[in-house]
Write a protein that holds these residues in place. Structure first.
Motif, PDB file in Angstrom:
ATOM      1  N   GLY A  57       0.817  -1.209   0.000  1.00 40.17           N
ATOM      2  CA  GLY A  57       0.000   0.000   0.000  1.00 40.17           C
ATOM      3  C   GLY A  57       0.844   1.250   0.000  1.00 40.17           C
ATOM      4  O   GLY A  57       1.993   1.256   0.454  1.00 40.17           O
ATOM      5  N   VAL A  58       0.279   2.318  -0.500  1.00 39.58           N
ATOM      6  CA  VAL A  58       0.897   3.636  -0.452  1.00 39.58           C
ATOM      7  C   VAL A  58      -0.069   4.556   0.276  1.00 39.58           C
ATOM      8  O   VAL A  58      -1.211   4.740  -0.159  1.00 39.58           O
ATOM      9  N   PHE A  59       0.382   5.096   1.398  1.00 33.08           N
ATOM     10  CA  PHE A  59      -0.434   6.024   2.173  1.00 33.08           C
ATOM     11  C   PHE A  59       0.009   7.433   1.819  1.00 33.08           C
ATOM     12  O   PHE A  59       1.140   7.830   2.069  1.00 33.08           O
ATOM     13  N   TYR A  60      -0.910   8.202   1.227  1.00 32.78           N
ATOM     14  CA  TYR A  60      -0.602   9.563   0.808  1.00 32.78           C
ATOM     15  C   TYR A  60      -0.920  10.533   1.932  1.00 32.78           C
ATOM     16  O   TYR A  60      -2.072  10.716   2.302  1.00 32.78           O
ATOM     17  N   TYR A  61       0.124  11.140   2.472  1.00 34.93           N
ATOM     18  CA  TYR A  61      -0.042  12.188   3.471  1.00 34.93           C
ATOM     19  C   TYR A  61       0.101  13.525   2.770  1.00 34.93           C
ATOM     20  O   TYR A  61       1.138  13.823   2.176  1.00 34.93           O
ATOM     21  N   GLY A  62      -0.956  14.330   2.837  1.00 32.37           N
ATOM     22  CA  GLY A  62      -0.921  15.625   2.178  1.00 32.37           C
ATOM     23  C   GLY A  62      -0.735  16.750   3.165  1.00 32.37           C
ATOM     24  O   GLY A  62       0.360  17.038   3.615  1.00 32.37           O
ATOM     25  N   ILE A 102       4.820  11.424   1.432  1.00 29.62           N
ATOM     26  CA  ILE A 102       4.483  12.761   1.928  1.00 29.62           C
ATOM     27  C   ILE A 102       4.509  13.739   0.763  1.00 29.62           C
ATOM     28  O   ILE A 102       5.503  13.838   0.039  1.00 29.62           O
ATOM     29  N   ILE A 103       3.421  14.439   0.604  1.00 29.19           N
ATOM     30  CA  ILE A 103       3.317  15.439  -0.465  1.00 29.19           C
ATOM     31  C   ILE A 103       3.353  16.812   0.182  1.00 29.19           C
ATOM     32  O   ILE A 103       2.518  17.145   1.017  1.00 29.19           O
ATOM     33  N   LYS A 154       8.410  18.057   6.594  1.00 28.63           N
ATOM     34  CA  LYS A 154       9.766  17.590   6.888  1.00 28.63           C
ATOM     35  C   LYS A 154       9.832  16.938   8.258  1.00 28.63           C
ATOM     36  O   LYS A 154      10.509  15.928   8.450  1.00 28.63           O
ATOM     37  N   ALA A 155       9.125  17.531   9.217  1.00 30.03           N
ATOM     38  CA  ALA A 155       9.120  16.960  10.562  1.00 30.03           C
ATOM     39  C   ALA A 155       8.442  15.593  10.570  1.00 30.03           C
ATOM     40  O   ALA A 155       8.885  14.660  11.249  1.00 30.03           O
ATOM     41  N   VAL A 196       9.595   2.887   5.050  1.00 28.27           N
ATOM     42  CA  VAL A 196       9.910   3.624   3.827  1.00 28.27           C
ATOM     43  C   VAL A 196       9.042   4.873   3.778  1.00 28.27           C
ATOM     44  O   VAL A 196       7.808   4.785   3.788  1.00 28.27           O
ATOM     45  N   VAL A 197       9.681   6.022   3.724  1.00 25.31           N
ATOM     46  CA  VAL A 197       8.950   7.283   3.662  1.00 25.31           C
ATOM     47  C   VAL A 197       9.602   8.159   2.604  1.00 25.31           C
ATOM     48  O   VAL A 197      10.822   8.282   2.543  1.00 25.31           O
ATOM     49  N   THR A 198       8.799   8.729   1.736  1.00 25.07           N
ATOM     50  CA  THR A 198       9.315   9.588   0.676  1.00 25.07           C
ATOM     51  C   THR A 198       8.620  10.934   0.741  1.00 25.07           C
ATOM     52  O   THR A 198       7.447  11.027   1.099  1.00 25.07           O
ATOM     53  N   ARG A 199       9.345  11.956   0.397  1.00 17.92           N
ATOM     54  CA  ARG A 199       8.760  13.307   0.339  1.00 17.92           C
ATOM     55  C   ARG A 199       9.082  13.883  -1.034  1.00 17.92           C
ATOM     56  O   ARG A 199      10.135  14.427  -1.274  1.00 17.92           O
TER      57      ARG A 199
END
Length: 725
Positions: free
Chosen positions: A604-609, A651-652, A659-660, A671-674
């Motif tokens: 899964g990919v959880f999109y944090y906006g 993270i979008i 960033k925090a 795994v976290v990407t921004r």
């Protein structure tokens, strides 16, 4: 150029029938015309531009002798006016079916290429601009030929559409396989173009062939493919040649690393620069190449390299790392050729490289202030021709993300070793569970066939992820009806990677992210799921998934939907994918939903906006106030980690809060990407899933510990141990 009869005889040796009869006499051709029959008359010539027969009117439909005489005279006149030489006429019965094209051409790296497109005939050039042909290299079997046919975007045309009966794909595949054997066994054949080949439900008809031959057949150079590379894994004694050993010099840092990892070493300092420093440290300098060294580490003056390499070989040397630059990469080709000759059969990395970083061998010399180095008890082995990728994309990235490696090897110009022999050797290495290769600029002349076979061997055992570089080319080589000239080196390399079973990355970022996913995420092979708190982001992510070819589940199963429905807002729909839990979900509800997602078996990919579920954030002076969001993401990330959920947090946004949130999530090792690019995240997940599906028995998350971790810092803060040479 073979005439029609010669080509017919050549094809017949391989069970291939080239239809039609060649004539130079109109009277002889007229005798072949039967009443009620339909034929085609073609003029063929050795002139290059006459290949496009329809442009010059060199094809005519014939139903009687009058048609034949008129067409014959008209074509002859046209050929004379254009200066087309050695003209002949071919008469053949008219055939029906779909027109396809098959071609081949010699290739200096792979021996030859085979090319296929389902769109033959006079419009082939137009179609080829938007739909490039399918390509393979070297000899291919019937199964590979069939895949070559069916993978083409226009293949439905010949496989039965709009109620049409499917063409005989098996017969077409057999033809392509036979043609590859023909090219393999007849090096005098430079290229051929078969256009058109008619394919229909009852078989195939080959009606036209242009075969180019030469009196100087291609001879591929001999390539080393199976030399011993043990010296790069477990060197016993190194000879280190330096241009300078002054304090804080690159040479001094290199020497520190070699002594730390190898132990016993000799030092040569032809320039004398820094000799006093070495003597102060108790390190004795030798003036000539000693006996007993199995590894040469060369960072001396480029011009001296061939002579020292030659002496090293004579003294029984087994392998070398040539770190010095100013060889072919700066146009100094002759010096690199001289070095290669001096080495004989000794394998070497470089010149112009960093060399080897592993638990037992380290020639990297970059200061740890400029990069960081990973632990060396892992299963990933990295190979690259680029020093910057070795130091930044591989060393620093794996270290930053806690990914232990087996080895990182920088090949530089790569004149002393082939990827074929690297693949052959590393395929059998039990401490390497996956290979990651940056392939810059292709392969050596003649290496191609060995590379494909070695790649097949390696990928049958373990994943091989390859990032090819330097593939861009401006357009296709020439008109599409010259099928043998429709492709360039880039097409051949792409075909080789496909034939060899490589998992191909499209960008440096995608490759690195996939390695991180493989190291951290548990295996999940069902189609992917997207979680989002905003419907718009979900739609964009769905579009991105389609662009990169990542399959998404159509709907979520009832078992999951019924379980989580009480946990989310009543207006959220847990049956859809993307699953939009909406901005009104509570933190408890979302965390419990995450836990239940394990039953899906999907990554899964959880999109944090701009918000975290259940967290309220206020801003003062443009900065987030309070810790609600960080506490919430802390709980979400810890749930993903604790329940071993195959999730990526995407993270979008570029705010301070984003960033925090990224930093807090990384603390949990997920795994976290921004990034704003959903394509990057989803394409990396696609590569990851391909590895999971193809290699179910390889766990790339494991801590292998098959080789001892020597805790290499690469740059020792203390003086090196004196070398007793």
């Amino acid at each position: 150029m073979l005439n029609h009869l010669e080509a017919k005889d050549l094809f017949a040796k391989y069970g291939i029938t080239l239809e039609g009869t060649e004539y130079t006499s109109l009277d002889d051709a007229a005798k072949a015309i039967r009443e009620g029959g339909t034929y085609f008359l073609k003029l063929v010539s050795d002139s290059e531009e006459a290949t496009h027969k329809t442009e010059f009117g060199y094809v005519a439909k014939i139903t009687n002798t009058s048609d034949l005489e008129e067409a014959w005279e008209k074509m002859t006149s046209t050929a004379n006016s254009h200066g087309h030489t050695n003209i002949r006429f071919v008469l053949q019965e008219a055939r029906s079916g779909h027109e396809v094209m098959i071609g081949a051409k010699r290739d200096p790296i792979f021996g030859f290429q085979i090319i296929f497109t389902p769109e033959g005939g006079k419009y082939a050039e137009v179609y080829a601009k938007g739909t490039p042909p399918s390509v393979r290299v070297g000899r291919i079997d019937i199964e590979e030929s069939k895949q070559m046919i069916t993978e083409h975007v226009l293949s439905p045309k010949i496989m039965g559409v709009r109620g049409e009966a499917p063409s005989d794909i098996d017969a077409l595949a057999r033809l392509i396989s036979k043609l590859s054997i023909l090219m393999e066994e007849n090096p005098q054949v430079l290229a051929f173009d078969l256009n058109p080949v008619f394919v229909h439900p009852d078989g195939i008809n080959l009606v036209d062939a242009r075969v180019e031959v030469t009196d100087s057949p291609q001879v591929l150079p001999e390539i080393e493919t199976n030399r011993s590379l043990w010296v790069f894994i477990r060197p016993q004694c190194a000879l280190v040649v330096l241009a300078s050993a002054k304090p804080n010099s690159v040479g001094m840092k290199l020497l520190q690393n070699v002594i730390k990892s190898v132990g016993k070493a000799y030092v040569m300092l032809p320039t004398g620069k820094g000799r006093e420093h070495l003597e102060e440290l108790g390190i004795r300098v030798v003036d000539d190449v000693p006996s007993g060294c199995d590894l040469l580490v060369y960072a001396g003056m480029p011009a001296d390299a061939p002579a020292i390499m030659s002496k090293f070989r004579e003294k029984g040397g087994q392998g070398a790392v040539i770190i010095s630059s100013d060889f072919s990469e700066t146009g100094n080709n002759e010096l690199e050729i001289e070095l290669h000759k001096a080495a004989g059969r000794i394998p070497y990395f470089g010149p112009n490289c960093l060399g080897v970083y592993s638990a037992r061998h380290n020639t990297f010399f970059i200061d740890e202030k400029r990069t960081t180095y990973p632990a060396t008890n892992g299963g990933f082995a990295f190979f690259t021709q680029s020093g910057s990728l070795a130091a930044e994309s591989f060393c620093e990235y794996t270290s930053t993300h806690g990914i232990p490696v087996n080895a990182i090897i920088s090949l530089g110009n790569g004149s002393g070793i082939t990827f074929a022999e690297i693949l052959n050797r590393v395929a059998d290495e039990p401490t390497v569970n996956a290979m990651v290769i940056h392939l810059e600029g292709g392969l050596k002349e003649g290496e191609g066939p060995h590379f494909v076979e070695a790649l097949k061997k390696a990928t049958s055992i373990k994943p091989v992820l390859i990032l090819p570089a330097g593939l861009s080319e401006k357009g296709r080589k020439s008109a599409a009806s010259h099928t043998g000239r429709m492709t360039g080196g880039a097409d051949a390399l792409k075909a080789a990677l496909k034939q060899g079973g490589a998992i191909v990355a499209e960008s440096e970022e995608q490759l690195r992210l996939a390695v991180w996913m493989l190291h951290v995420m548990p295996r999940a092979v069902e189609k992917a799921v997207i979680f989002t708190g905003g419907g718009g982001k979900g739609v964009l992510a769905t579009d991105a998934a389609e662009r990169v070819g990542l399959e998404l589940r159509e709907n979520l199963p009832a078992e999951f939907s019924d379980t989580v429905r009480p946990l989310i807002p009543t207006f959220a729909d847990p049956t859809k994918n993307p699953f939009d839990f909406t901005g009104s979900v509570t933190l408890d509800g979302f965390v419990e939903t995450l836990k239940h997602s394990k039953m899906l078996g999907s990554p899964g990919v959880f999109y944090y906006g701009y918000h975290v579920p259940g967290a309220t954030v206020t801003f003062r002076d443009g900065k987030p106030v309070g810790v609600d969001a960080l506490q919430a993401i802390d709980r979400i990330a810890s749930t993903i980690k604790e329940y071993e959920l195959p999730f990526v947090l995407h993270i979008i946004g570029a705010t301070g809060l984003s960033k925090a949130v990224e930093s807090k999530a990384e603390e949990h090792g997920i795994v976290v990407t921004r990034t704003s690019s959903a394509d990057l995240v989803l394409s990396a997940l696609k590569l990851t899933m391909e590895v999971w599906k193809r290699y179910p028995d390889i766990d790339l998350r494991a801590e292998w510990n098959r080789v001892p971790d020597t805790s290499l810092n690469c740059l020792l803060p203390d003086p090196p141990t004196p070398v007793n040479a």
